[in-house]
Design an enzyme around this catalytic site. Sequence first.
Site, PDB file in Angstrom:
ATOM      1  N   GLN A   1      -4.436  -9.124   2.606  1.00  0.00           N
ATOM      2  CA  GLN A   1      -3.898 -10.212   1.780  1.00  0.00           C
ATOM      3  C   GLN A   1      -3.063 -11.161   2.645  1.00  0.00           C
ATOM      4  O   GLN A   1      -3.205 -12.391   2.564  1.00  0.00           O
ATOM      5  CB  GLN A   1      -3.039  -9.598   0.670  1.00  0.00           C
ATOM      6  CG  GLN A   1      -2.186 -10.578  -0.086  1.00  0.00           C
ATOM      7  CD  GLN A   1      -1.496  -9.913  -1.263  1.00  0.00           C
ATOM      8  OE1 GLN A   1      -2.127  -9.654  -2.280  1.00  0.00           O
ATOM      9  NE2 GLN A   1      -0.216  -9.618  -1.149  1.00  0.00           N
TER      10      GLN A   1
ATOM     11  N   HIS B   1       9.774  -4.432  -2.269  1.00  0.00           N
ATOM     12  CA  HIS B   1      10.014  -5.800  -2.730  1.00  0.00           C
ATOM     13  C   HIS B   1      11.447  -6.225  -2.387  1.00  0.00           C
ATOM     14  O   HIS B   1      11.674  -7.339  -1.925  1.00  0.00           O
ATOM     15  CB  HIS B   1       9.838  -5.892  -4.252  1.00  0.00           C
ATOM     16  CG  HIS B   1       8.467  -5.547  -4.754  1.00  0.00           C
ATOM     17  ND1 HIS B   1       8.209  -4.428  -5.494  1.00  0.00           N
ATOM     18  CD2 HIS B   1       7.274  -6.185  -4.629  1.00  0.00           C
ATOM     19  CE1 HIS B   1       6.929  -4.384  -5.824  1.00  0.00           C
ATOM     20  NE2 HIS B   1       6.330  -5.437  -5.301  1.00  0.00           N
TER      21      HIS B   1
ATOM     22  N   MET C   1       5.630   2.518  -0.033  1.00  0.00           N
ATOM     23  CA  MET C   1       6.048   2.248  -1.410  1.00  0.00           C
ATOM     24  C   MET C   1       5.041   1.327  -2.073  1.00  0.00           C
ATOM     25  O   MET C   1       4.529   0.395  -1.442  1.00  0.00           O
ATOM     26  CB  MET C   1       7.428   1.603  -1.423  1.00  0.00           C
ATOM     27  CG  MET C   1       8.494   2.576  -1.038  1.00  0.00           C
ATOM     28  SD  MET C   1      10.113   1.894  -1.358  1.00  0.00           S
ATOM     29  CE  MET C   1      11.112   3.197  -0.666  1.00  0.00           C
ATOM     30  N   SER C   2       4.737   1.629  -3.336  1.00  0.00           N
ATOM     31  CA  SER C   2       3.769   0.826  -4.084  1.00  0.00           C
ATOM     32  C   SER C   2       4.042   1.022  -5.563  1.00  0.00           C
ATOM     33  O   SER C   2       4.396   2.132  -5.995  1.00  0.00           O
ATOM     34  CB  SER C   2       2.345   1.292  -3.758  1.00  0.00           C
ATOM     35  OG  SER C   2       1.446   0.820  -4.741  1.00  0.00           O
TER      36      SER C   2
ATOM     37  N   ARG D   1       1.898   1.266  -7.651  1.00  0.00           N
ATOM     38  CA  ARG D   1       0.859   2.190  -8.137  1.00  0.00           C
ATOM     39  C   ARG D   1       1.191   3.652  -7.859  1.00  0.00           C
ATOM     40  O   ARG D   1       0.531   4.535  -8.401  1.00  0.00           O
ATOM     41  CB  ARG D   1      -0.504   1.817  -7.538  1.00  0.00           C
ATOM     42  CG  ARG D   1      -1.018   0.491  -8.102  1.00  0.00           C
ATOM     43  CD  ARG D   1      -2.436   0.176  -7.668  1.00  0.00           C
ATOM     44  NE  ARG D   1      -3.004  -0.889  -8.474  1.00  0.00           N
ATOM     45  CZ  ARG D   1      -3.161  -2.153  -8.069  1.00  0.00           C
ATOM     46  NH1 ARG D   1      -2.793  -2.509  -6.852  1.00  0.00           N
ATOM     47  NH2 ARG D   1      -3.677  -3.055  -8.875  1.00  0.00           N
TER      48      ARG D   1
ATOM     49  N   VAL E   1       7.610  -0.860   3.892  1.00  0.00           N
ATOM     50  CA  VAL E   1       8.743   0.015   3.580  1.00  0.00           C
ATOM     51  C   VAL E   1       8.180   1.310   3.000  1.00  0.00           C
ATOM     52  O   VAL E   1       7.279   1.276   2.144  1.00  0.00           O
ATOM     53  CB  VAL E   1       9.695  -0.664   2.573  1.00  0.00           C
ATOM     54  CG1 VAL E   1      10.856   0.253   2.211  1.00  0.00           C
ATOM     55  CG2 VAL E   1      10.209  -1.975   3.159  1.00  0.00           C
TER      56      VAL E   1
ATOM     57  N   GLY F   1       4.193  -8.693   2.287  1.00  0.00           N
ATOM     58  CA  GLY F   1       4.300  -7.393   2.937  1.00  0.00           C
ATOM     59  C   GLY F   1       3.050  -7.092   3.757  1.00  0.00           C
ATOM     60  O   GLY F   1       1.931  -7.388   3.331  1.00  0.00           O
TER      61      GLY F   1
HETATM   62  P1  AMP Z   1       2.913  -6.594  -5.397  1.00  0.00           P
HETATM   63  O1  AMP Z   1       3.972  -6.744  -6.439  1.00  0.00           O
HETATM   64  O2  AMP Z   1       2.430  -5.195  -5.220  1.00  0.00           O
HETATM   65  O3  AMP Z   1       1.816  -7.621  -5.534  1.00  0.00           O
HETATM   66  O4  AMP Z   1       3.622  -6.933  -4.019  1.00  0.00           O
HETATM   67  C1  AMP Z   1       4.352  -8.117  -3.845  1.00  0.00           C
HETATM   68  C2  AMP Z   1       4.669  -8.276  -2.374  1.00  0.00           C
HETATM   69  O5  AMP Z   1       5.426  -7.162  -1.923  1.00  0.00           O
HETATM   70  C3  AMP Z   1       3.392  -8.317  -1.508  1.00  0.00           C
HETATM   71  O6  AMP Z   1       3.566  -9.266  -0.470  1.00  0.00           O
HETATM   72  C4  AMP Z   1       3.317  -6.912  -0.979  1.00  0.00           C
HETATM   73  O7  AMP Z   1       2.633  -6.827   0.250  1.00  0.00           O
HETATM   74  C5  AMP Z   1       4.783  -6.583  -0.811  1.00  0.00           C
HETATM   75  N1  AMP Z   1       4.984  -5.135  -0.786  1.00  0.00           N
HETATM   76  C6  AMP Z   1       4.545  -4.235  -1.710  1.00  0.00           C
HETATM   77  N2  AMP Z   1       4.860  -2.975  -1.307  1.00  0.00           N
HETATM   78  C7  AMP Z   1       5.483  -3.103  -0.112  1.00  0.00           C
HETATM   79  C8  AMP Z   1       6.035  -2.154   0.817  1.00  0.00           C
HETATM   80  N3  AMP Z   1       5.999  -0.849   0.604  1.00  0.00           N
HETATM   81  N4  AMP Z   1       6.594  -2.642   1.947  1.00  0.00           N
HETATM   82  C9  AMP Z   1       6.625  -3.984   2.186  1.00  0.00           C
HETATM   83  N5  AMP Z   1       6.130  -4.914   1.357  1.00  0.00           N
HETATM   84  C10 AMP Z   1       5.565  -4.474   0.216  1.00  0.00           C
END
Ligand code: AMP
Length: 280
Positions: A151, A35, A182-183, A185, A174, A145
Amino acid sequence: MITDPVAMQQRILALKKNGKSIGVVPTMGALHEGHSTLIRQCSSECDVCVVTIFVNPTQFGPQEDFSNYPRDLENDAEIAIGAGADVIFNPGPEQIYPESFQTWVVPGELSEALCGKSRPGHFKGVATVVIKLLGITQPDKAYFGLKDYQQFRIIHQMVDDFNLPIQIVGAPTVREADGLAMSSRNAYLNEEEREAAVILNRSLKFAASSWDLQIRDADSLRSLVEDAIRHEKLADIEYVEVVDPISLKPIAGESDKALVAVAVRIGPARLIDNIILGKE
Ligand code: AMP
């Protein structure tokens, strides 16, 4: 921090009147370096960077992790501001979905591929909340991302289909030092599961090596990735697919460009990753 959609929209309209360009990074919080990278890019390309933090109930299925999803607003605000956010928008569910709410965005074929098969309604929830966040924040650019590639494609298509004057920017995934995407989850994984999770990226790298060796047949690529993941005993494959990166339709035979996408359950976590092979 702003929680009221009307106050948020008024703030943006005032900034735009003063000629400021607006970028938005929609998130569900539990912010990590993935993020932060999006926020830094947004902040460097736009005069004002808005980060939205909203765990969107309508994109979670009944058996999914909505109530357990990690939430830590104070820490998130610190990370977002540290990465260059100028405004944080953190509405509550009742502000995004008041009782009178009744209009949905239903994405088409793109939402039936890949994750759409096991998560019915997920992308309807995503597209609907994103169009609302775009309406509230009125950005010139919105950052997503490529880890969540489907999505990104669906949002891009929605913005095209609805003629919204917004540039959708896709940012590279990333990763942790060992390659795991990275996630938020990843926090669900114990030590052993965390080690096992590296198989997602490792298997996709096998596909990239094969591609470089001219093994480009979709079935061969899929089998190779599937076999690699099957060797990891903690990994339970939901899908391994080789699809066209634009239509997300399965590729038959060879092509000059392919998206290899995987969804794998490891312990309590459902993890996704992907790689694009071939010409830009
Ligand atoms: P989320 O909070 O998981 O819904 O993610 C919010 C945004 O951050 C989305 O556009 C995701 O695709 C992006 N995102 C989440 N993890 C990553 C990552 N490891 N690398 C790049 N973007 C990410």
